[in-house]
Design a protein around this motif. Structure first.
Motif, PDB file in Angstrom:
ATOM      1  N   LEU A   1      60.004  20.009 -21.772  1.00 37.88           N
ATOM      2  CA  LEU A   1      61.274  20.631 -22.253  1.00 37.88           C
ATOM      3  C   LEU A   1      61.298  20.561 -23.868  1.00 37.88           C
ATOM      4  O   LEU A   1      61.707  21.675 -24.465  1.00 37.88           O
ATOM      5  CB  LEU A   1      62.358  19.569 -21.644  1.00 37.88           C
ATOM      6  N   VAL A   2      60.575  19.523 -24.444  1.00 35.88           N
ATOM      7  CA  VAL A   2      60.343  19.715 -25.830  1.00 35.88           C
ATOM      8  C   VAL A   2      59.443  21.055 -26.326  1.00 35.88           C
ATOM      9  O   VAL A   2      59.697  21.692 -27.073  1.00 35.88           O
ATOM     10  CB  VAL A   2      59.742  18.383 -26.266  1.00 35.88           C
ATOM     11  N   LEU A   3      58.408  21.304 -25.491  1.00 39.53           N
ATOM     12  CA  LEU A   3      57.604  22.262 -25.627  1.00 39.53           C
ATOM     13  C   LEU A   3      58.300  23.873 -25.626  1.00 39.53           C
ATOM     14  O   LEU A   3      58.024  24.787 -26.216  1.00 39.53           O
ATOM     15  CB  LEU A   3      56.385  22.160 -24.798  1.00 39.53           C
ATOM     16  N   PHE A   4      59.232  23.596 -24.535  1.00 43.71           N
ATOM     17  CA  PHE A   4      59.999  24.896 -24.258  1.00 43.71           C
ATOM     18  C   PHE A   4      60.912  25.234 -25.695  1.00 43.71           C
ATOM     19  O   PHE A   4      60.886  26.238 -25.736  1.00 43.71           O
ATOM     20  CB  PHE A   4      60.920  24.790 -23.185  1.00 43.71           C
ATOM     21  N   ALA A   5      61.516  24.091 -26.197  1.00 42.81           N
ATOM     22  CA  ALA A   5      62.171  24.286 -27.271  1.00 42.81           C
ATOM     23  C   ALA A   5      61.487  24.721 -28.381  1.00 42.81           C
ATOM     24  O   ALA A   5      61.923  25.599 -29.267  1.00 42.81           O
ATOM     25  CB  ALA A   5      63.207  22.927 -27.584  1.00 42.81           C
ATOM     26  N   ALA A   6      60.303  24.013 -28.502  1.00 45.42           N
ATOM     27  CA  ALA A   6      59.259  24.516 -29.532  1.00 45.42           C
ATOM     28  C   ALA A   6      58.994  26.056 -29.748  1.00 45.42           C
ATOM     29  O   ALA A   6      58.919  26.538 -30.625  1.00 45.42           O
ATOM     30  CB  ALA A   6      58.154  23.536 -29.748  1.00 45.42           C
TER      31      ALA A   6
ATOM     32  N   PHE B   1      58.895  30.772 -32.427  1.00 41.66           N
ATOM     33  CA  PHE B   1      58.912  32.320 -32.274  1.00 41.66           C
ATOM     34  C   PHE B   1      60.055  33.162 -31.997  1.00 41.66           C
ATOM     35  O   PHE B   1      60.022  34.311 -31.634  1.00 41.66           O
ATOM     36  CB  PHE B   1      57.895  32.496 -30.851  1.00 41.66           C
ATOM     37  N   ALA B   2      61.213  32.569 -32.289  1.00 41.04           N
ATOM     38  CA  ALA B   2      62.559  33.204 -32.052  1.00 41.04           C
ATOM     39  C   ALA B   2      62.730  34.468 -32.830  1.00 41.04           C
ATOM     40  O   ALA B   2      63.256  35.495 -32.376  1.00 41.04           O
ATOM     41  CB  ALA B   2      63.718  32.164 -32.326  1.00 41.04           C
ATOM     42  N   ARG B   3      62.243  34.397 -33.877  1.00 44.43           N
ATOM     43  CA  ARG B   3      62.327  35.738 -34.786  1.00 44.43           C
ATOM     44  C   ARG B   3      61.126  36.675 -34.623  1.00 44.43           C
ATOM     45  O   ARG B   3      61.137  37.648 -35.325  1.00 44.43           O
ATOM     46  CB  ARG B   3      62.194  35.112 -36.314  1.00 44.43           C
ATOM     47  N   THR B   4      60.244  36.599 -33.926  1.00 44.51           N
ATOM     48  CA  THR B   4      58.893  37.273 -33.832  1.00 44.51           C
ATOM     49  C   THR B   4      59.249  38.401 -32.601  1.00 44.51           C
ATOM     50  O   THR B   4      59.490  38.088 -31.731  1.00 44.51           O
ATOM     51  CB  THR B   4      57.732  36.528 -33.358  1.00 44.51           C
ATOM     52  N   ARG B   5      59.040  39.487 -33.305  1.00 43.27           N
ATOM     53  CA  ARG B   5      59.094  40.670 -32.733  1.00 43.27           C
ATOM     54  C   ARG B   5      57.870  41.266 -32.090  1.00 43.27           C
ATOM     55  O   ARG B   5      56.955  41.215 -32.902  1.00 43.27           O
ATOM     56  CB  ARG B   5      59.963  41.864 -33.284  1.00 43.27           C
ATOM     57  N   ILE B   6      57.626  41.579 -30.998  1.00 48.47           N
ATOM     58  CA  ILE B   6      56.230  42.497 -30.712  1.00 48.47           C
ATOM     59  C   ILE B   6      56.748  43.826 -30.675  1.00 48.47           C
ATOM     60  O   ILE B   6      57.451  44.499 -29.838  1.00 48.47           O
ATOM     61  CB  ILE B   6      56.023  41.956 -29.073  1.00 48.47           C
ATOM     62  N   TRP B   7      55.942  44.457 -31.657  1.00 50.52           N
ATOM     63  CA  TRP B   7      56.117  45.945 -31.817  1.00 50.52           C
ATOM     64  C   TRP B   7      55.087  46.579 -31.079  1.00 50.52           C
ATOM     65  O   TRP B   7      54.057  46.216 -31.062  1.00 50.52           O
ATOM     66  CB  TRP B   7      55.909  46.164 -33.406  1.00 50.52           C
ATOM     67  N   PHE B   8      55.405  47.594 -30.338  1.00 52.69           N
ATOM     68  CA  PHE B   8      54.334  48.372 -29.475  1.00 52.69           C
ATOM     69  C   PHE B   8      54.677  49.858 -29.429  1.00 52.69           C
ATOM     70  O   PHE B   8      55.928  50.222 -29.401  1.00 52.69           O
ATOM     71  CB  PHE B   8      54.419  47.559 -27.824  1.00 52.69           C
ATOM     72  N   ARG B   9      53.810  50.352 -29.172  1.00 53.16           N
ATOM     73  CA  ARG B   9      53.854  51.966 -29.237  1.00 53.16           C
ATOM     74  C   ARG B   9      53.520  52.781 -28.032  1.00 53.16           C
ATOM     75  O   ARG B   9      52.907  52.433 -27.188  1.00 53.16           O
ATOM     76  CB  ARG B   9      52.785  52.718 -30.375  1.00 53.16           C
TER      77      ARG B   9
ATOM     78  N   LEU C   1      59.254  37.853 -28.703  1.00 50.57           N
ATOM     79  CA  LEU C   1      58.032  37.445 -28.026  1.00 50.57           C
ATOM     80  C   LEU C   1      58.373  36.683 -26.890  1.00 50.57           C
ATOM     81  O   LEU C   1      57.818  36.710 -25.796  1.00 50.57           O
ATOM     82  CB  LEU C   1      57.132  36.727 -29.160  1.00 50.57           C
ATOM     83  N   PRO C   2      59.298  35.541 -27.118  1.00 49.62           N
ATOM     84  CA  PRO C   2      59.780  34.702 -26.127  1.00 49.62           C
ATOM     85  C   PRO C   2      60.065  35.252 -24.616  1.00 49.62           C
ATOM     86  O   PRO C   2      59.853  34.989 -23.710  1.00 49.62           O
ATOM     87  CB  PRO C   2      61.059  33.825 -26.460  1.00 49.62           C
ATOM     88  N   VAL C   3      61.038  36.700 -24.922  1.00 50.52           N
ATOM     89  CA  VAL C   3      61.458  37.330 -23.721  1.00 50.52           C
ATOM     90  C   VAL C   3      60.113  37.787 -23.300  1.00 50.52           C
ATOM     91  O   VAL C   3      59.966  38.122 -21.933  1.00 50.52           O
ATOM     92  CB  VAL C   3      62.258  38.444 -24.005  1.00 50.52           C
ATOM     93  N   ALA C   4      59.120  38.416 -23.576  1.00 49.67           N
ATOM     94  CA  ALA C   4      58.091  39.047 -23.363  1.00 49.67           C
ATOM     95  C   ALA C   4      57.142  37.992 -22.560  1.00 49.67           C
ATOM     96  O   ALA C   4      56.620  38.173 -21.529  1.00 49.67           O
ATOM     97  CB  ALA C   4      57.153  39.749 -24.268  1.00 49.67           C
ATOM     98  N   ALA C   5      57.084  36.762 -23.239  1.00 47.75           N
ATOM     99  CA  ALA C   5      56.449  35.689 -22.297  1.00 47.75           C
ATOM    100  C   ALA C   5      57.083  35.181 -21.087  1.00 47.75           C
ATOM    101  O   ALA C   5      56.522  34.886 -19.997  1.00 47.75           O
ATOM    102  CB  ALA C   5      56.355  34.504 -23.161  1.00 47.75           C
ATOM    103  N   LEU C   6      58.260  35.356 -21.043  1.00 46.37           N
ATOM    104  CA  LEU C   6      59.166  34.881 -19.750  1.00 46.37           C
ATOM    105  C   LEU C   6      58.808  36.043 -18.818  1.00 46.37           C
ATOM    106  O   LEU C   6      58.615  35.823 -17.545  1.00 46.37           O
ATOM    107  CB  LEU C   6      60.621  34.890 -20.145  1.00 46.37           C
TER     108      LEU C   6
END
Length: 298
Positions: free
Chosen positions: A182-187, A192-200, A210-215
């Protein structure tokens, strides 16, 4: 990506855009690119299904050993056809080693088992099993190249290494110590909350948190795992082949994806924190004007 593959992709994209509405054409290209990126894993899943359907107990070669031969052959073919670089192969080998180590520990702890016989087994773990983890590494390395991904803003690299190490250790330690997932989920979200994956896709850029892509990716890995247990290739403790894998495994895959991603960044450091497209160039449908940096080892 080889020049020939890039030309085929561009021709296919041009053909579809001339016949489909823009949004639908982009979605189809996204799906096709994802399928191409997951080619190694897809072939491995197909091998699980086909081998289960045709294999006979009295055959001289055991199914697990045949799967190992198949996986090694596919990896060699990928290198020969330049679908993967040698630098990527080194990272994928690391996936294989760390994955096999986890398999040996988890089967020894009774978390799951491989019920069929096989000559090429190590402490009850067939050696092909490491390629299941390697297929995740192959997918990540290929999807970054194929979509020309950039990750921005990216957290301090040492923090991502520390998080990946903590996640990996917890997969072992929670058998003896309190489980801190649970701590690791939060971490993962905080880091990575602000990290965006830009793709072309084609000449346009899009982004996804990034967290949405991982999920989302963890869900498809959960589906793939159901193929593995459904074919009886491996089974969790107390599970029958027709039983669905617990949804709780989504969380395990979600965390493991961060370990996988950080491992792949050993090769793709140049795409971390790379400049994102200008606001007017992405998502809005205007052609993107920024070029994607090339990953190392390409």
């Amino acid at each position: 990506m080889t020049r020939g593959t890039h030309q085929i992709e561009r021709a296919l994209g041009t053909w579809m855009r001339a016949r489909l509405p823009h949004g639908l054409a982009e979605f189809v290209m996204f799906v096709l690119k994802q399928g191409w990126a997951s080619l190694f894993g897809g072939l491995l899943l197909a091998a699980l299904i086909v081998s289960k359907a045709i294999w006979q107990p009295d055959w001289a070669l055991q199914r697990y050993d045949a799967l190992l031969i198949f996986a090694v052959s596919v990896q060699a073919l990928f290198l020969w056809a330049r679908l993967e670089t040698w630098n990527e192969a080194k990272v994928i080998l690391l996936f294989h080693l760390t994955g096999t180590a986890m398999e040996i520990f988890k089967t020894g702890a009774g978390s799951w088992s491989y019920p069929e016989p096989g000559l090429l087994k190590l402490w009850g773990v067939p050696l092909f099993s490491g390629f299941m983890y390697a297929s995740v590494g192959s997918y990540m390395a290929r999807v970054i190249r194929i979509f020309q991904m950039r990750f921005t803003p990216y957290p301090p690299y040492w923090m991502t290494i520390a998080l990946a190490a903590a996640i990996y250790v917890n997969f072992f330690a929670h058998h003896y110590l309190p489980d801190i997932r649970l701590v690791l989920f939060a971490a993962t979200v905080l880091l990575f909350a602000r990290t965006r994956i830009w793709f072309r896709i084609g000449e346009r850029d899009y982004w996804m948190p990034l967290p949405v892509a991982a999920l989302l990716t963890s869900f498809f890995l959960w589906v793939a795992e159901n193929v593995g247990t459904g074919t009886g290739t491996w089974l969790y403790a107390g599970q029958n082949p027709l039983d669905r894998v617990s949804f709780a495994k989504l969380g395990s895959w979600y965390l493991l994806l961060y370990v996988s991603f950080v491992t792949v960044t050993l090769v793709y450091r140049s795409v971390l924190g790379a400049t994102a497209p200008a606001a007017g160039d992405a998502v809005t449908g205007n052609p993107a004007t920024t070029g994607a940096p090339q990953p190392q080892g390409r």
